[in-house]
Design a protein around this motif. Structure first.
Motif, PDB file in Angstrom:
ATOM      1  N   UNK A 189      65.164  -4.418  22.088  1.00  0.00           N
ATOM      2  CA  UNK A 189      65.964  -5.155  21.102  1.00  0.00           C
ATOM      3  C   UNK A 189      67.351  -4.525  20.976  1.00  0.00           C
ATOM      4  N   UNK A 190      67.410  -3.205  21.007  1.00  0.00           N
ATOM      5  CA  UNK A 190      68.698  -2.515  20.934  1.00  0.00           C
ATOM      6  C   UNK A 190      69.579  -2.810  22.136  1.00  0.00           C
ATOM      7  N   UNK A 191      68.986  -2.837  23.307  1.00  0.00           N
ATOM      8  CA  UNK A 191      69.761  -3.171  24.511  1.00  0.00           C
ATOM      9  C   UNK A 191      70.250  -4.609  24.444  1.00  0.00           C
ATOM     10  N   UNK A 221      56.051   0.573  20.140  1.00  0.00           N
ATOM     11  CA  UNK A 221      57.085   0.160  19.195  1.00  0.00           C
ATOM     12  C   UNK A 221      58.450   0.686  19.609  1.00  0.00           C
ATOM     13  N   UNK A 222      58.467   1.893  20.146  1.00  0.00           N
ATOM     14  CA  UNK A 222      59.737   2.454  20.613  1.00  0.00           C
ATOM     15  C   UNK A 222      60.314   1.618  21.741  1.00  0.00           C
ATOM     16  N   UNK A 223      59.476   1.249  22.698  1.00  0.00           N
ATOM     17  CA  UNK A 223      59.933   0.421  23.809  1.00  0.00           C
ATOM     18  C   UNK A 223      60.425  -0.927  23.298  1.00  0.00           C
ATOM     19  N   UNK A 224      59.704  -1.519  22.359  1.00  0.00           N
ATOM     20  CA  UNK A 224      60.114  -2.799  21.785  1.00  0.00           C
ATOM     21  C   UNK A 224      61.486  -2.691  21.127  1.00  0.00           C
ATOM     22  N   UNK A 260      70.468  -0.851  14.203  1.00  0.00           N
ATOM     23  CA  UNK A 260      69.216  -0.894  13.436  1.00  0.00           C
ATOM     24  C   UNK A 260      68.019  -0.686  14.354  1.00  0.00           C
ATOM     25  N   UNK A 261      68.025  -1.339  15.516  1.00  0.00           N
ATOM     26  CA  UNK A 261      66.920  -1.176  16.458  1.00  0.00           C
ATOM     27  C   UNK A 261      66.850   0.260  16.974  1.00  0.00           C
ATOM     28  N   UNK A 262      67.990   0.886  17.183  1.00  0.00           N
ATOM     29  CA  UNK A 262      67.998   2.283  17.619  1.00  0.00           C
ATOM     30  C   UNK A 262      67.400   3.208  16.573  1.00  0.00           C
ATOM     31  N   UNK A 263      67.750   2.982  15.327  1.00  0.00           N
ATOM     32  CA  UNK A 263      67.190   3.800  14.247  1.00  0.00           C
ATOM     33  C   UNK A 263      65.690   3.583  14.114  1.00  0.00           C
ATOM     34  N   UNK A 323      63.783   5.454  16.942  1.00  0.00           N
ATOM     35  CA  UNK A 323      63.603   6.878  16.663  1.00  0.00           C
ATOM     36  C   UNK A 323      62.530   7.072  15.592  1.00  0.00           C
ATOM     37  N   UNK A 324      62.573   6.238  14.562  1.00  0.00           N
ATOM     38  CA  UNK A 324      61.576   6.344  13.496  1.00  0.00           C
ATOM     39  C   UNK A 324      60.172   6.029  13.958  1.00  0.00           C
ATOM     40  N   UNK A 325      60.020   5.102  14.890  1.00  0.00           N
ATOM     41  CA  UNK A 325      58.693   4.722  15.374  1.00  0.00           C
ATOM     42  C   UNK A 325      58.006   5.881  16.082  1.00  0.00           C
TER      43      UNK A 325
END
Length: 63
Positions: free
Chosen positions: A21-23, A14-17, A50-53, A56-58
């Motif tokens: 998305x963030x990039x 999920x972090x990689x995903x 949002x994707x960055x947050x 980190x949460x994932x």
């Protein structure tokens, strides 16, 4: 006394995903900023933040 530890790779996936998305959101914001499309740039920036947050949460929630 034996201890058992169960780990999952779901947090990493999920972090990689979310990083991808963030990039993509950052690229959209950059390109839209160069073409002076401020509305699209703001949406790209919002998607990146949002994707960055979520990335980190994932990591923290999937343990």
């Amino acid at each position: 006394m034996a201890t058992e530890s169960v780990t999952t790779d779901r947090g990493i996936g999920l972090t990689v995903l979310f990083v991808v998305v963030g990039i993509a959101g950052a690229v959209v914001a950059f390109v839209a900023g160069l073409t002076e499309n401020q509305i699209l740039a703001s949406w790209g920036f919002a998607a990146a933040m949002i994707a960055g947050a979520l990335a980190v949460g994932a990591v923290h929630l999937a343990r």
